[in-house]
Scaffold this motif. Structure first.
Motif, PDB file in Angstrom:
ATOM      1  N   ASN A  83      -5.851  27.052  15.035  1.00 18.61           N
ATOM      2  CA  ASN A  83      -4.866  27.879  14.238  1.00 18.61           C
ATOM      3  C   ASN A  83      -4.098  26.844  13.519  1.00 18.61           C
ATOM      4  OD1 ASN A  83      -5.354  30.428  15.369  1.00 18.61           O
ATOM      5  ND2 ASN A  83      -3.883  29.815  17.232  1.00 18.61           N
ATOM      6  N   ASP A  84      -3.321  27.366  12.468  1.00 17.35           N
ATOM      7  CA  ASP A  84      -2.675  26.124  11.477  1.00 17.35           C
ATOM      8  C   ASP A  84      -3.545  24.770  11.093  1.00 17.35           C
ATOM      9  OD1 ASP A  84       0.201  24.089  12.001  1.00 17.35           O
ATOM     10  OD2 ASP A  84      -0.487  25.275  10.106  1.00 17.35           O
ATOM     11  N   LEU A  85      -4.997  25.334  10.730  1.00 20.87           N
ATOM     12  CA  LEU A  85      -5.770  24.238  10.158  1.00 20.87           C
ATOM     13  C   LEU A  85      -5.385  23.490   9.004  1.00 20.87           C
ATOM     14  CD1 LEU A  85      -8.776  26.481  10.565  1.00 20.87           C
ATOM     15  CD2 LEU A  85      -8.579  24.382  11.611  1.00 20.87           C
ATOM     16  N   LYS A  86      -5.588  22.287   9.075  1.00 21.41           N
ATOM     17  CA  LYS A  86      -4.963  21.266   8.159  1.00 21.41           C
ATOM     18  C   LYS A  86      -6.484  20.793   7.535  1.00 21.41           C
ATOM     19  CE  LYS A  86      -1.408  20.015  11.267  1.00 21.41           C
ATOM     20  NZ  LYS A  86      -0.149  20.803  10.147  1.00 21.41           N
ATOM     21  N   TYR A  87      -6.185  20.027   6.464  1.00 25.88           N
ATOM     22  CA  TYR A  87      -7.328  19.465   5.613  1.00 25.88           C
ATOM     23  C   TYR A  87      -8.067  18.486   6.295  1.00 25.88           C
ATOM     24  CZ  TYR A  87      -9.806  16.697   2.158  1.00 25.88           C
ATOM     25  OH  TYR A  87     -10.863  16.274   1.537  1.00 25.88           O
ATOM     26  N   GLU A  88      -7.275  17.942   6.991  1.00 28.23           N
ATOM     27  CA  GLU A  88      -8.048  16.725   7.929  1.00 28.23           C
ATOM     28  C   GLU A  88      -8.710  17.263   9.132  1.00 28.23           C
ATOM     29  OE1 GLU A  88      -4.659  16.829   7.085  1.00 28.23           O
ATOM     30  OE2 GLU A  88      -3.446  16.550   8.774  1.00 28.23           O
ATOM     31  N   ASP A  89      -8.812  18.529   9.424  1.00 29.05           N
ATOM     32  CA  ASP A  89      -9.449  19.271  10.297  1.00 29.05           C
ATOM     33  C   ASP A  89     -10.855  19.335   9.858  1.00 29.05           C
ATOM     34  OD1 ASP A  89      -6.774  20.948  11.537  1.00 29.05           O
ATOM     35  OD2 ASP A  89      -7.692  19.417  12.581  1.00 29.05           O
ATOM     36  N   THR A  90     -11.153  19.343   8.505  1.00 29.06           N
ATOM     37  CA  THR A  90     -12.430  19.624   7.850  1.00 29.06           C
ATOM     38  C   THR A  90     -13.412  18.571   8.736  1.00 29.06           C
ATOM     39  OG1 THR A  90     -11.537  20.167   5.947  1.00 29.06           O
ATOM     40  CG2 THR A  90     -13.703  19.313   5.964  1.00 29.06           C
ATOM     41  N   ALA A  91     -14.432  19.011   9.261  1.00 26.18           N
ATOM     42  CA  ALA A  91     -15.715  18.401   9.875  1.00 26.18           C
ATOM     43  C   ALA A  91     -16.590  19.347  10.250  1.00 26.18           C
ATOM     44  CB  ALA A  91     -14.971  17.778  11.091  1.00 26.18           C
ATOM     45  N   ARG A  92     -17.532  18.752  10.899  1.00 25.23           N
ATOM     46  CA  ARG A  92     -18.786  19.486  11.495  1.00 25.23           C
ATOM     47  C   ARG A  92     -18.314  19.249  13.074  1.00 25.23           C
ATOM     48  NH1 ARG A  92     -23.083  21.611   9.549  1.00 25.23           N
ATOM     49  NH2 ARG A  92     -24.836  22.436  11.026  1.00 25.23           N
TER      50      ARG A  92
END
Length: 123
Positions: A83-92
């Motif tokens: 939840n409340d995803l942030k740009y820095e959560d971008t990953a595999r």
């Protein structure tokens, strides 16, 4: 043993995503499991961990109170609710089966891995 993640994709910042992971050819509820992702310039590190009976969960500091790990042993499935995803959560994001010999956040403590599922958060 086969491990397979799914459910990744693009999502806007502030949004939510749930990614499942199935594991076959093992007694699922005998094993602790985790989600890991690459850290900048580093190998994969633990995002979240759940013990075999589900009583203990662990989270990397940046995802606490935003991500929830849980398991459905009847379906041999592990989940990560984000939840409340942030740009820095971008990953595999990788699902893995914990074996022994390290801290929960160390990739070396895990034996069976999936191929990963890509989560891309747009700001």
């Amino acid at each position: 043993v086969q491990v397979a993640e799914s459910g990744g994709g693009p999502v806007q910042a502030g949004g939510s995503l749930r990614i499942p992971c199935t594991a076959s050819e093992l007694t699922f509820d005998d094993y602790s499991m985790a989600w890991l992702r690459p850290a900048p310039g580093k190998d994969r590190e633990g995002v979240s961990f759940i013990c075999a009976n589900g009583a203990l969960t662990m989270y990397e500091d940046s995802v606490k109170r935003r991500f929830t790990i849980y398991r459905d042993d009847a379906k041999n499935t592990l989940y990560l609710q984000m939840n409340d995803l942030k740009y820095e959560d971008t990953a595999r994001y990788y699902c893995a089966v914990w074996f022994s010999g390290g801290q929960w956040y160390d990739a070396g403590a895990y034996h069976y891995w999936g191929q990963g599922t890509q989560v891309t958060v747009s700001s």
